[in-house]
Design a protein around this motif. Sequence first.
Motif, PDB file in Angstrom:
ATOM      1  N   ASP A 151      55.768  82.979  42.583  1.00 29.96           N
ATOM      2  CA  ASP A 151      56.292  84.058  41.747  1.00 29.96           C
ATOM      3  C   ASP A 151      55.495  84.209  40.460  1.00 29.96           C
ATOM      4  O   ASP A 151      55.318  85.327  39.945  1.00 29.96           O
ATOM      5  CB  ASP A 151      57.763  83.812  41.422  1.00 29.96           C
ATOM      6  N   ARG A 152      55.020  83.096  39.930  1.00 31.80           N
ATOM      7  CA  ARG A 152      54.245  83.136  38.692  1.00 31.80           C
ATOM      8  C   ARG A 152      52.970  83.958  38.880  1.00 31.80           C
ATOM      9  O   ARG A 152      52.558  84.705  37.991  1.00 31.80           O
ATOM     10  CB  ARG A 152      53.924  81.705  38.251  1.00 31.80           C
ATOM     11  N   VAL A 153      52.342  83.815  40.038  1.00 25.87           N
ATOM     12  CA  VAL A 153      51.155  84.614  40.343  1.00 25.87           C
ATOM     13  C   VAL A 153      51.540  86.062  40.607  1.00 25.87           C
ATOM     14  O   VAL A 153      50.921  86.998  40.079  1.00 25.87           O
ATOM     15  CB  VAL A 153      50.410  84.020  41.561  1.00 25.87           C
ATOM     16  N   ARG A 154      52.568  86.265  41.412  1.00 25.64           N
ATOM     17  CA  ARG A 154      52.948  87.624  41.808  1.00 25.64           C
ATOM     18  C   ARG A 154      53.368  88.484  40.623  1.00 25.64           C
ATOM     19  O   ARG A 154      53.117  89.694  40.605  1.00 25.64           O
ATOM     20  CB  ARG A 154      54.074  87.568  42.843  1.00 25.64           C
ATOM     21  N   TRP A 183      48.862  84.012  57.355  1.00 27.42           N
ATOM     22  CA  TRP A 183      49.389  84.176  56.001  1.00 27.42           C
ATOM     23  C   TRP A 183      48.367  84.756  55.021  1.00 27.42           C
ATOM     24  O   TRP A 183      48.699  85.029  53.877  1.00 27.42           O
ATOM     25  CB  TRP A 183      49.829  82.801  55.475  1.00 27.42           C
ATOM     26  N   THR A 184      47.130  84.968  55.462  1.00 33.10           N
ATOM     27  CA  THR A 184      46.063  85.362  54.540  1.00 33.10           C
ATOM     28  C   THR A 184      46.328  86.707  53.881  1.00 33.10           C
ATOM     29  O   THR A 184      46.086  86.872  52.674  1.00 33.10           O
ATOM     30  CB  THR A 184      44.716  85.406  55.277  1.00 33.10           C
ATOM     31  N   ALA A 185      46.832  87.672  54.637  1.00 35.54           N
ATOM     32  CA  ALA A 185      47.043  89.012  54.081  1.00 35.54           C
ATOM     33  C   ALA A 185      48.003  88.975  52.903  1.00 35.54           C
ATOM     34  O   ALA A 185      47.782  89.643  51.882  1.00 35.54           O
ATOM     35  CB  ALA A 185      47.569  89.957  55.163  1.00 35.54           C
ATOM     36  N   GLU A 186      49.079  88.200  53.019  1.00 37.02           N
ATOM     37  CA  GLU A 186      50.031  88.169  51.908  1.00 37.02           C
ATOM     38  C   GLU A 186      49.484  87.390  50.718  1.00 37.02           C
ATOM     39  O   GLU A 186      49.740  87.754  49.561  1.00 37.02           O
ATOM     40  CB  GLU A 186      51.387  87.613  52.358  1.00 37.02           C
ATOM     41  N   LEU A 187      48.702  86.350  50.968  1.00 36.58           N
ATOM     42  CA  LEU A 187      48.089  85.625  49.850  1.00 36.58           C
ATOM     43  C   LEU A 187      47.167  86.543  49.059  1.00 36.58           C
ATOM     44  O   LEU A 187      47.176  86.538  47.818  1.00 36.58           O
ATOM     45  CB  LEU A 187      47.316  84.407  50.361  1.00 36.58           C
ATOM     46  N   VAL A 188      46.369  87.329  49.769  1.00 34.76           N
ATOM     47  CA  VAL A 188      45.458  88.247  49.093  1.00 34.76           C
ATOM     48  C   VAL A 188      46.230  89.309  48.328  1.00 34.76           C
ATOM     49  O   VAL A 188      45.893  89.642  47.178  1.00 34.76           O
ATOM     50  CB  VAL A 188      44.501  88.901  50.115  1.00 34.76           C
ATOM     51  N   GLU A 189      47.269  89.857  48.938  1.00 32.98           N
ATOM     52  CA  GLU A 189      48.079  90.866  48.249  1.00 32.98           C
ATOM     53  C   GLU A 189      48.704  90.291  46.988  1.00 32.98           C
ATOM     54  O   GLU A 189      48.667  90.909  45.922  1.00 32.98           O
ATOM     55  CB  GLU A 189      49.172  91.389  49.179  1.00 32.98           C
ATOM     56  N   TRP A 190      49.281  89.099  47.090  1.00 33.60           N
ATOM     57  CA  TRP A 190      49.905  88.468  45.925  1.00 33.60           C
ATOM     58  C   TRP A 190      48.876  88.181  44.841  1.00 33.60           C
ATOM     59  O   TRP A 190      49.201  88.212  43.649  1.00 33.60           O
ATOM     60  CB  TRP A 190      50.600  87.174  46.331  1.00 33.60           C
ATOM     61  N   ALA A 191      47.631  87.893  45.248  1.00 36.17           N
ATOM     62  CA  ALA A 191      46.569  87.598  44.288  1.00 36.17           C
ATOM     63  C   ALA A 191      45.997  88.862  43.655  1.00 36.17           C
ATOM     64  O   ALA A 191      45.170  88.779  42.750  1.00 36.17           O
ATOM     65  CB  ALA A 191      45.454  86.807  44.973  1.00 36.17           C
ATOM     66  N   LEU A 279      42.840  81.735  44.748  1.00 34.98           N
ATOM     67  CA  LEU A 279      42.464  83.114  45.066  1.00 34.98           C
ATOM     68  C   LEU A 279      42.655  84.047  43.870  1.00 34.98           C
ATOM     69  O   LEU A 279      41.835  84.946  43.645  1.00 34.98           O
ATOM     70  CB  LEU A 279      43.301  83.631  46.235  1.00 34.98           C
ATOM     71  N   ALA A 280      43.735  83.853  43.134  1.00 32.12           N
ATOM     72  CA  ALA A 280      44.092  84.803  42.084  1.00 32.12           C
ATOM     73  C   ALA A 280      42.970  85.051  41.077  1.00 32.12           C
ATOM     74  O   ALA A 280      42.640  86.215  40.797  1.00 32.12           O
ATOM     75  CB  ALA A 280      45.372  84.341  41.382  1.00 32.12           C
ATOM     76  N   PRO A 281      42.334  84.018  40.494  1.00 31.23           N
ATOM     77  CA  PRO A 281      41.261  84.300  39.529  1.00 31.23           C
ATOM     78  C   PRO A 281      39.986  84.816  40.168  1.00 31.23           C
ATOM     79  O   PRO A 281      39.120  85.358  39.474  1.00 31.23           O
ATOM     80  CB  PRO A 281      41.030  82.940  38.864  1.00 31.23           C
ATOM     81  N   ILE A 282      39.849  84.652  41.483  1.00 35.10           N
ATOM     82  CA  ILE A 282      38.702  85.218  42.182  1.00 35.10           C
ATOM     83  C   ILE A 282      38.923  86.701  42.426  1.00 35.10           C
ATOM     84  O   ILE A 282      38.030  87.525  42.244  1.00 35.10           O
ATOM     85  CB  ILE A 282      38.468  84.473  43.513  1.00 35.10           C
ATOM     86  N   VAL A 283      40.148  87.055  42.820  1.00 32.92           N
ATOM     87  CA  VAL A 283      40.466  88.448  43.120  1.00 32.92           C
ATOM     88  C   VAL A 283      40.633  89.270  41.852  1.00 32.92           C
ATOM     89  O   VAL A 283      40.150  90.399  41.760  1.00 32.92           O
ATOM     90  CB  VAL A 283      41.746  88.525  43.977  1.00 32.92           C
ATOM     91  N   GLN A 284      41.315  88.697  40.859  1.00 33.80           N
ATOM     92  CA  GLN A 284      41.580  89.410  39.599  1.00 33.80           C
ATOM     93  C   GLN A 284      41.189  88.518  38.419  1.00 33.80           C
ATOM     94  O   GLN A 284      42.034  87.981  37.700  1.00 33.80           O
ATOM     95  CB  GLN A 284      43.066  89.783  39.509  1.00 33.80           C
ATOM     96  N   PRO A 295      45.321  74.681  38.045  1.00 34.33           N
ATOM     97  CA  PRO A 295      46.271  75.592  38.676  1.00 34.33           C
ATOM     98  C   PRO A 295      47.297  76.154  37.705  1.00 34.33           C
ATOM     99  O   PRO A 295      47.621  75.538  36.694  1.00 34.33           O
ATOM    100  CB  PRO A 295      46.953  74.720  39.737  1.00 34.33           C
ATOM    101  N   ILE A 296      47.826  77.316  38.044  1.00 31.35           N
ATOM    102  CA  ILE A 296      48.875  77.948  37.250  1.00 31.35           C
ATOM    103  C   ILE A 296      50.195  77.324  37.669  1.00 31.35           C
ATOM    104  O   ILE A 296      50.920  77.852  38.495  1.00 31.35           O
ATOM    105  CB  ILE A 296      48.907  79.460  37.508  1.00 31.35           C
ATOM    106  N   THR A 297      50.498  76.158  37.147  1.00 28.85           N
ATOM    107  CA  THR A 297      51.662  75.433  37.628  1.00 28.85           C
ATOM    108  C   THR A 297      52.048  74.330  36.655  1.00 28.85           C
ATOM    109  O   THR A 297      51.299  73.967  35.765  1.00 28.85           O
ATOM    110  CB  THR A 297      51.374  74.815  39.008  1.00 28.85           C
TER     111      THR A 297
END
Length: 336
Positions: A151-154, A183-191, A279-284, A295-297
């Motif tokens: 949720d923190r990433v999303r 699960w890859t599609a949702e990880l990318v979307e969330w990122a 993934l998150a800092p790579i995508v955005q 990690p963001i945690t």
Amino acid sequence: MRIVTTLPSATETVAALGLEPVGVSHECDYPPTVSSLPSVTRSRIDASASSAEIDSQVLETADDGVYDVDVETLEALEPELIVTQGMCDVCAVDEAVIADAVEQLSTEPEVLTTDPHSVADVLDDLERIGRAVGREQRAREVRTRLEARIDRVRKRTADIAFEERPRVAIFDWTEPAMIAGHWTAELVEWAGGEYDLATVGERSRPREWTEILEYDPELVIVAPCGFGLDQTAANRTDLTDRAGWDDLTAVREGRVWAMDGHHYLNRPGPRLVETLEALAPIVQPALFDDRAAGPITDADAFDDFDTQLPSLESVAVPFETLSERPTSVDRSTAEP
């Protein structure tokens, strides 16, 4: 309870519940303490071979299967519960192989089969295993913490406009070229990305190279199943030598990354959340410029299971830096 796990993600899930199996698979290596446990499986595949050679070996073992179970060792361990999987007979020992082995035992252990194709499936399996081993409360607590990290990433990416979400392609094999599913599609979307090459739950499968060229990803991540960064480096020309590779938008703009697919993207256990956090800092990158240090945690997210969380650099690196890594890999020590 005497637990045997036949795949790395199951071993990590049991560890997250505060338990240690009495036996594991030949590929189980995390937490590090499990490396010294008895192995009940072996592979007929040379894991140090090239991606093309491994693919050929898999095809050659189609009749006999990729894996064997050491029934003698399994018998000696006297398991009460065996955790296996039904998702892929190439990635890990599957339920059919375990069923054959159990028929040869003098005891009748319970067999719990996981079959995750989404993050929710992975978290549900965490609770299923928790119930089976009498750790229901611990499982709920771990799931709550994992969901909080997700949720923190999303929350950071929820308001990103469609046009600001890069087209992402993630390879989970390089020869033949395969696009990561499940699960890859949702990880990318969330990122914060767009992932139109596969839907949530869709299996990973080979793709025609022309399909990749037509999609023209703005971000490429190479994370072959079973490969760490060094082995990905040894196989990087599977992609870079293809016609049209240099013309991809991601390549021209320098947005190609390599990820440790062996421990992260392709391992459906608790560390899928770390995959998202990588993934998150790579995508955005602009939204997650604070991620590089870790990690963001919360530091105690896994309690005794994972108190030393990895830096981004240990999970993923820019693809061009692979030329600085070893060009050959020896994974023979992972075999029994």
